[in-house]
Design a protein around this motif. Sequence first.
Motif, PDB file in Angstrom:
ATOM      1  N   ALA A   8       0.822  -1.202   0.000  1.00  0.00           N
ATOM      2  CA  ALA A   8       0.000   0.000   0.000  1.00  0.00           C
ATOM      3  C   ALA A   8       0.863   1.261   0.000  1.00  0.00           C
ATOM      4  N   SER A   9       1.959   1.204   0.695  1.00  0.00           N
ATOM      5  CA  SER A   9       2.785   2.402   0.763  1.00  0.00           C
ATOM      6  C   SER A   9       4.246   2.045   0.963  1.00  0.00           C
ATOM      7  N   PHE A  10       5.043   3.042   0.737  1.00  0.00           N
ATOM      8  CA  PHE A  10       6.482   2.892   0.935  1.00  0.00           C
ATOM      9  C   PHE A  10       6.789   2.443   2.359  1.00  0.00           C
ATOM     10  N   LEU A  11       6.186   3.117   3.309  1.00  0.00           N
ATOM     11  CA  LEU A  11       6.477   2.763   4.702  1.00  0.00           C
ATOM     12  C   LEU A  11       6.026   1.348   5.041  1.00  0.00           C
ATOM     13  N   ASP A  12       4.888   0.965   4.503  1.00  0.00           N
ATOM     14  CA  ASP A  12       4.422  -0.403   4.734  1.00  0.00           C
ATOM     15  C   ASP A  12       5.452  -1.406   4.255  1.00  0.00           C
ATOM     16  N   GLU A  13       5.917  -1.143   3.053  1.00  0.00           N
ATOM     17  CA  GLU A  13       6.883  -2.080   2.489  1.00  0.00           C
ATOM     18  C   GLU A  13       8.179  -2.070   3.294  1.00  0.00           C
ATOM     19  N   MET A  14       8.636  -0.902   3.669  1.00  0.00           N
ATOM     20  CA  MET A  14       9.877  -0.818   4.446  1.00  0.00           C
ATOM     21  C   MET A  14       9.747  -1.583   5.757  1.00  0.00           C
ATOM     22  N   LYS A  15       8.594  -1.466   6.364  1.00  0.00           N
ATOM     23  CA  LYS A  15       8.389  -2.176   7.618  1.00  0.00           C
ATOM     24  C   LYS A  15       8.385  -3.685   7.402  1.00  0.00           C
ATOM     25  N   TRP A  16       7.643  -4.092   6.388  1.00  0.00           N
ATOM     26  CA  TRP A  16       7.546  -5.532   6.160  1.00  0.00           C
ATOM     27  C   TRP A  16       8.906  -6.120   5.821  1.00  0.00           C
ATOM     28  N   ARG A  17       9.659  -5.380   5.060  1.00  0.00           N
ATOM     29  CA  ARG A  17      10.951  -5.905   4.628  1.00  0.00           C
ATOM     30  C   ARG A  17      12.036  -5.808   5.695  1.00  0.00           C
ATOM     31  N   GLY A  18      11.764  -5.065   6.737  1.00  0.00           N
ATOM     32  CA  GLY A  18      12.742  -5.008   7.823  1.00  0.00           C
ATOM     33  C   GLY A  18      13.706  -3.838   7.747  1.00  0.00           C
TER      34      GLY A  18
END
Length: 417
Positions: A8-18
């Motif tokens: 959904a968003s950059f931050l979401d992805e950054m969080k999921w990816r660690g």
Amino acid sequence: MNNETGFASFLDEMKWRGFFEQCTDEKALAELLTAETVTAYIGFDPTADSLHIGSLLPIMGLVHLQRHGHRPIAIVGGATAMVGDPSGRTELRSMLTLEQIERNLQGIKEQLSHYIRFGDGPQDGLMLNNADWLKDFGYLEFLREYGQFFSVNQMLTRDSVKTRMEHGLSFIEFNYMILQAFDFMVLNRDHGCRLQMGGSDQWGNICSGIDLTRRVNRQEVYGLTFPLMMTAAGTKMGKTASGAVWLAAARTSVHDFYQFWINVDDRDVARFLRLYTLLPRERIEELEKLQGADIREAKRVLAGEVTALLHGRDAADKAAEAARALFGGGGDAESIPSSERPEGDFAGDGLLLLEALVESGLLKSKGEARRMIRQQAVRVNGEVISDEMRALSAADIRDGRIALQVGKKRHHHILVG
RNA sequence: GGGGGGGUUCCCGAGUGGUCAAAGGGAACAGACUGUAAAUCUGUCGGCGGACGCCUUCGGAGGUUCGAAUCCUCCCCCCCCCA
């Protein structure tokens, strides 16, 4: 914004990816990121003409940023390199010359361009050298214009300073924070940069930049830090037998680069897949389910993906092919690291194995080669050699080559021509 | 500026005249075991020569001594306290 990422968003992805350690005002940042194309930057040290694996994490941070439709800026610390390396301990800080820095900068830019699309478009990345705005800045001028904005009290409370206080830090090191804060302010002023990312050790410097930008430019900017990367074994990321793992093929061959990822600790595979590849979430989650020896499959994917990102798919495939030839049986021997030698070298008494091992780069010295032979670690064409004085002769040539091996993992073929 | 402590091989850290290429730990590498993983056990871990050998190393430069990482002199750097 852009949904090819599946997040959904950059931050979401950054969080999921660690990638996400902490950030300033997350809510405001999240809103900003969904509202507009955001320019963000990360700094890199031009202390060598190549980056190494330790820089891969911030690089990937910029990659994700760009994939989400934002604009990455890679800034190279030419100015900071001019005054010396802060990581130096006892030895003198090495101060690079302008020419060296320029050369290093070019090398780094070339490498980053494998990951980031640079150009003039609104989402195209920029690569800048902070020497451009710091180099000719006079001391008095700086003090007059900006000195008032820095509180020494506050600087002293930064963790990065506090930890250094125990062992002492020079005024130069103390000033990195100021230089870096200044960079952020300039980037905001001249390029509309709103976000700085970096390792968690950069947190204090980033915060200083945010403060300065608020005071000078009257604009709210943000910071986001990545966790400190350690391997499961608790060592620093990216070391092998031959030192650091470099991004430049001239320093770390594609083969060795690929092998580095294949040899990763089981416990690190899932984390690394998330951090260092662009594979979609579903694929990674699938690989994470693998257990026991099957984890090797995940490692092959990891190695293949990371290598392909840097060196291209073809080169990655070749490296995988070589690995299959060496470890799996089958596969194509052509991709194994090799060197050439004239047939004449193997006539008569032939070539001392000790020398061949050193010259091939497999081992550093004859002394080491001797030790390895004593430890039953050296093989010629698959046969363990126990005679230190063994020479390679015409009889050792198989299909126009001699296969040298040290330990289980280090291979080299001498092509006889 | 004064006083005290310190700079040792990749890292930490012993060593204060010969037995020191330098204890110990970590890292690393190799062997066994495995899955090109981890854990474990064993070995190696400055360079050169087949070996008894030689060379280079203990912040830098000199000196004392048959002989120094260890003693002396000067210098550089770091930490702490005082000014």
